[in-house]
Motif scaffolding. Sequence first.
Motif, PDB file in Angstrom:
ATOM      1  N   ALA A 116       0.839  -1.193   0.000  1.00  0.00           N
ATOM      2  CA  ALA A 116       0.000   0.000   0.000  1.00  0.00           C
ATOM      3  C   ALA A 116       0.877   1.247   0.000  1.00  0.00           C
ATOM      4  N   PRO A 117       0.464   2.278  -0.745  1.00  0.00           N
ATOM      5  CA  PRO A 117       1.225   3.519  -0.712  1.00  0.00           C
ATOM      6  C   PRO A 117       1.430   3.979   0.724  1.00  0.00           C
ATOM      7  N   GLY A 118       2.606   4.447   1.018  1.00  0.00           N
ATOM      8  CA  GLY A 118       2.937   4.875   2.367  1.00  0.00           C
ATOM      9  C   GLY A 118       3.633   3.795   3.163  1.00  0.00           C
ATOM     10  N   THR A 119       3.515   2.527   2.735  1.00  0.00           N
ATOM     11  CA  THR A 119       4.205   1.442   3.432  1.00  0.00           C
ATOM     12  C   THR A 119       5.471   1.022   2.692  1.00  0.00           C
ATOM     13  N   VAL A 120       5.677   1.585   1.521  1.00  0.00           N
ATOM     14  CA  VAL A 120       6.850   1.243   0.714  1.00  0.00           C
ATOM     15  C   VAL A 120       7.943   2.267   1.011  1.00  0.00           C
ATOM     16  N   SER A 144       1.061   6.542  -6.608  1.00  0.00           N
ATOM     17  CA  SER A 144       1.981   7.005  -5.565  1.00  0.00           C
ATOM     18  C   SER A 144       3.367   7.336  -6.117  1.00  0.00           C
ATOM     19  N   GLY A 145       3.647   6.857  -7.327  1.00  0.00           N
ATOM     20  CA  GLY A 145       4.967   7.101  -7.914  1.00  0.00           C
ATOM     21  C   GLY A 145       6.021   6.101  -7.486  1.00  0.00           C
ATOM     22  N   ALA A 146       5.632   5.069  -6.729  1.00  0.00           N
ATOM     23  CA  ALA A 146       6.593   4.052  -6.299  1.00  0.00           C
ATOM     24  C   ALA A 146       7.119   3.303  -7.520  1.00  0.00           C
ATOM     25  N   PRO A 147       8.430   3.095  -7.622  1.00  0.00           N
ATOM     26  CA  PRO A 147       8.956   2.291  -8.727  1.00  0.00           C
ATOM     27  C   PRO A 147       8.315   0.907  -8.685  1.00  0.00           C
ATOM     28  N   THR A 148       7.744   0.487  -9.805  1.00  0.00           N
ATOM     29  CA  THR A 148       6.972  -0.748  -9.850  1.00  0.00           C
ATOM     30  C   THR A 148       7.380  -1.573 -11.061  1.00  0.00           C
ATOM     31  N   PHE A 149       7.601  -2.875 -10.839  1.00  0.00           N
ATOM     32  CA  PHE A 149       8.014  -3.798 -11.898  1.00  0.00           C
ATOM     33  C   PHE A 149       7.079  -4.995 -11.862  1.00  0.00           C
ATOM     34  N   GLY A 150       6.529  -5.355 -13.010  1.00  0.00           N
ATOM     35  CA  GLY A 150       5.603  -6.476 -13.085  1.00  0.00           C
ATOM     36  C   GLY A 150       6.194  -7.677 -13.789  1.00  0.00           C
ATOM     37  N   VAL A 151       5.873  -8.855 -13.279  1.00  0.00           N
ATOM     38  CA  VAL A 151       6.302 -10.117 -13.877  1.00  0.00           C
ATOM     39  C   VAL A 151       5.055 -10.950 -14.159  1.00  0.00           C
ATOM     40  N   THR A 157       8.633   2.509 -13.989  1.00  0.00           N
ATOM     41  CA  THR A 157       7.905   1.247 -14.128  1.00  0.00           C
ATOM     42  C   THR A 157       8.499   0.421 -15.249  1.00  0.00           C
ATOM     43  N   GLY A 158       8.298  -0.857 -15.145  1.00  0.00           N
ATOM     44  CA  GLY A 158       8.756  -1.782 -16.174  1.00  0.00           C
ATOM     45  C   GLY A 158       8.143  -3.141 -15.921  1.00  0.00           C
TER      46      GLY A 158
END
Length: 162
Positions: free
Chosen positions: A11-15, A51-58, A138-139
Motif C-alpha cells: 500500500a502507498p505509504g508502506t513502501v 503514488s509514484g513508487a517504482p513498480t516492476f511487473g512479472v 515502471t517496467g
Amino acid sequence: DVRPAYPAAAAPGTVAPGTTVVLGPGPGDPLAHGDDRITALRAMTSALLSSGAPTFGVGLGFHLLLAELGLAGAARARDGATGQREIEVFGRRATVGYGGTHTVLAGPHTDTLARRLSLTLCYGPAYGELVAMRGPRTGGVAFLPASVLSVEGAELLDVLLP
C-alpha cells in the motif's frame, strides 16, 4: 527486504523510498473484471502507480501494469502454459521461460500512449504480443526472468528494472 505483495504490504505509504515493488506472476486473466482477486490486484497496481513508487511487473503483474496504464488492448489464452522461448528483448536475443496462461496484446493506440508516458515497449513474435516494457518508474516482462527456463533472466533484469 522482500515482502509478499499482498495489498496491505504494498500500500502507498508502506513502501520505503527507493524501493522497487515487484508485482509477481499469476495465474489469472488480467482483464477479468468479475474476479475479486484480479480486482484487488488492479486496485493495488493503480495505487502504486499513483503514488509514484517504482513498480516492476512479472507475468500477471506485468499484464496488470499494462492494463492500468491503458496499454492493454486484449488478453488471450496462451498455447501451452509453461515453456521456453527464444525472443528478442530490446535488441538482445534471450531464452526465457513462460509460465503464464495469458498473453496481452497491444491496442490500436498503445504505442502513442506509451510514448506519452515515456515508456518503451518490446513486442514478441506474435502480432501485437507485448513481452516487455521499461520506463523511468515502471517496467515489466511477460515471461519469468527468475525461472530456470530463463537463461539470461538476471542480465535482462539489470536492463529492465526501474
